[in-house]
Scaffold this active site. Structure first.
Site, PDB file in Angstrom:
ATOM      1  N   ARG A   1      37.539  35.341  51.214  1.00 57.08           N
ATOM      2  CA  ARG A   1      37.329  34.172  50.358  1.00 57.08           C
ATOM      3  C   ARG A   1      36.460  34.526  49.156  1.00 57.08           C
ATOM      4  O   ARG A   1      35.472  35.269  49.284  1.00 57.08           O
ATOM      5  CB  ARG A   1      36.684  33.041  51.159  1.00 57.08           C
ATOM      6  CG  ARG A   1      37.609  32.486  52.212  1.00 57.08           C
ATOM      7  CD  ARG A   1      37.215  31.102  52.687  1.00 57.08           C
ATOM      8  NE  ARG A   1      37.979  30.769  53.883  1.00 57.08           N
ATOM      9  CZ  ARG A   1      39.207  30.251  53.878  1.00 57.08           C
ATOM     10  NH1 ARG A   1      39.803  29.979  52.733  1.00 57.08           N
ATOM     11  NH2 ARG A   1      39.841  30.004  55.011  1.00 57.08           N
ATOM     12  N   ASP A   2      36.841  33.981  47.996  1.00 57.53           N
ATOM     13  CA  ASP A   2      36.051  34.172  46.779  1.00 57.53           C
ATOM     14  C   ASP A   2      34.689  33.488  46.962  1.00 57.53           C
ATOM     15  O   ASP A   2      34.613  32.377  47.481  1.00 57.53           O
ATOM     16  CB  ASP A   2      36.792  33.573  45.571  1.00 57.53           C
ATOM     17  CG  ASP A   2      36.227  34.063  44.256  1.00 57.53           C
ATOM     18  OD1 ASP A   2      36.949  34.782  43.535  1.00 57.53           O
ATOM     19  OD2 ASP A   2      35.065  33.726  43.937  1.00 57.53           O
TER      20      ASP A   2
ATOM     21  N   HIS B   1      42.619  43.007  42.149  1.00 58.90           N
ATOM     22  CA  HIS B   1      42.620  41.902  43.113  1.00 58.90           C
ATOM     23  C   HIS B   1      43.576  40.815  42.662  1.00 58.90           C
ATOM     24  O   HIS B   1      43.728  40.555  41.467  1.00 58.90           O
ATOM     25  CB  HIS B   1      41.214  41.321  43.299  1.00 58.90           C
ATOM     26  CG  HIS B   1      40.512  40.964  42.018  1.00 58.90           C
ATOM     27  ND1 HIS B   1      39.900  41.914  41.230  1.00 58.90           N
ATOM     28  CD2 HIS B   1      40.332  39.790  41.393  1.00 58.90           C
ATOM     29  CE1 HIS B   1      39.365  41.333  40.171  1.00 58.90           C
ATOM     30  NE2 HIS B   1      39.624  40.032  40.236  1.00 58.90           N
ATOM     31  N   MET B   2      44.214  40.194  43.648  1.00 53.12           N
ATOM     32  CA  MET B   2      45.071  39.045  43.385  1.00 53.12           C
ATOM     33  C   MET B   2      44.343  37.799  43.864  1.00 53.12           C
ATOM     34  O   MET B   2      43.868  37.749  45.000  1.00 53.12           O
ATOM     35  CB  MET B   2      46.409  39.201  44.126  1.00 53.12           C
ATOM     36  CG  MET B   2      47.307  37.993  44.006  1.00 53.12           C
ATOM     37  SD  MET B   2      48.846  38.220  44.936  1.00 53.12           S
ATOM     38  CE  MET B   2      49.770  39.194  43.754  1.00 53.12           C
ATOM     39  N   HIS B   3      44.245  36.788  42.991  1.00 51.52           N
ATOM     40  CA  HIS B   3      43.664  35.503  43.378  1.00 51.52           C
ATOM     41  C   HIS B   3      44.763  34.630  43.983  1.00 51.52           C
ATOM     42  O   HIS B   3      45.848  34.513  43.398  1.00 51.52           O
ATOM     43  CB  HIS B   3      43.120  34.744  42.161  1.00 51.52           C
ATOM     44  CG  HIS B   3      42.000  35.402  41.421  1.00 51.52           C
ATOM     45  ND1 HIS B   3      40.697  34.978  41.520  1.00 51.52           N
ATOM     46  CD2 HIS B   3      41.981  36.443  40.542  1.00 51.52           C
ATOM     47  CE1 HIS B   3      39.926  35.717  40.735  1.00 51.52           C
ATOM     48  NE2 HIS B   3      40.679  36.619  40.133  1.00 51.52           N
TER      49      HIS B   3
ATOM     50  N   ASN C   1      44.162  39.242  37.047  1.00 52.53           N
ATOM     51  CA  ASN C   1      43.582  39.476  35.729  1.00 52.53           C
ATOM     52  C   ASN C   1      43.481  40.985  35.516  1.00 52.53           C
ATOM     53  O   ASN C   1      42.947  41.698  36.373  1.00 52.53           O
ATOM     54  CB  ASN C   1      42.186  38.839  35.634  1.00 52.53           C
ATOM     55  CG  ASN C   1      42.252  37.325  35.737  1.00 52.53           C
ATOM     56  OD1 ASN C   1      43.193  36.701  35.253  1.00 52.53           O
ATOM     57  ND2 ASN C   1      41.261  36.722  36.370  1.00 52.53           N
TER      58      ASN C   1
END
Ligand code: 5GP
Ligand code: ZN
Length: 114
Positions: free
Chosen positions: A29-30, A100-102, A87
Site C-alpha cells: 500500500r502507498d 512502480h505501477m500505481h 510515471n
C-alpha cells in the site's frame, strides 16, 4: 541499490503493508494514498523506468498487470473500475526512482490526466 526506498521495502528493511510477493514483483500500500485503494506494484529487481526493462524480458510488464488484476479483484474495485499509472522520469512526475505501477481506485477519479 543501497539508497533506494523501494529496494529497502522489497528487502523488508523498511516496514510496509505488503499485499503480494513473488520472485518477480512485490505489491504494497502507498504510504500517502490518494484514494481508498492505492497500491504500488514494483519489480523485485531495481529498474528505474519501463525503459530499463530488457527487450528480452517479455514477462515483467504482463506480470505487473496480472498482479494489478488480482489485487483489484481482492480490493473489490474491479466492477466500478480503477486506474493503473506508471510515471516515467521527471516530466512524468516520477518521484521514487524504482519502477512502480500505481493501482488507484475505490472512488470516482478525475478525468484529467495532466
Ligand atoms: P511516483 O510519484 O514516483 O510515481 O510515486 C511514488 C509513490 O511512492 C508516491 O505515491 C508515494 O506516496 C509513495 N511512497 C514514497 N515513499 C514511500 C514509502 O516509504 N512507503 C510507501 N508504502 N510508499 C511510499
Ligand atoms: Zn530500487
Amino acid at each position: 541499490m543501497d539508497d533506494c526506498i523501494f529496494c529497502k521495502i522489497v528487502a523488508g528493511d523498511i516496514p510496509s503493508d505488503i499485499l503480494y510477493r513473488d520472485d518477480e514483483v512485490v505489491a504494497f500500500r502507498d504510504v500517502h494514498p490518494v484514494a481508498p485503494t492505492h497500491i504500488l506494484i514494483v519489480p523485485v529487481e531495481h529498474l528505474v523506468t519501463t525503459q530499463d526493462i530488457p527487450n528480452d524480458n517479455t514477462s515483467l510488464a504482463m506480470k505487473l498487470i496480472q498482479t494489478a488484476n488480482k489485487l483489484a479483484n481482492q480490493e473489490g474495485i474491479t466492477e466500478n473500475g480503477y486506474r493503473l499509472v506508471i510515471n516515467c522520469g521527471e516530466h512524468g512526475g516520477q518521484v521514487v526512482q524504482h519502477l512502480h505501477m500505481h493501482l488507484i481506485g475505490g472512488r470516482q477519479l478525475s478525468s484529467s490526466l495532466g
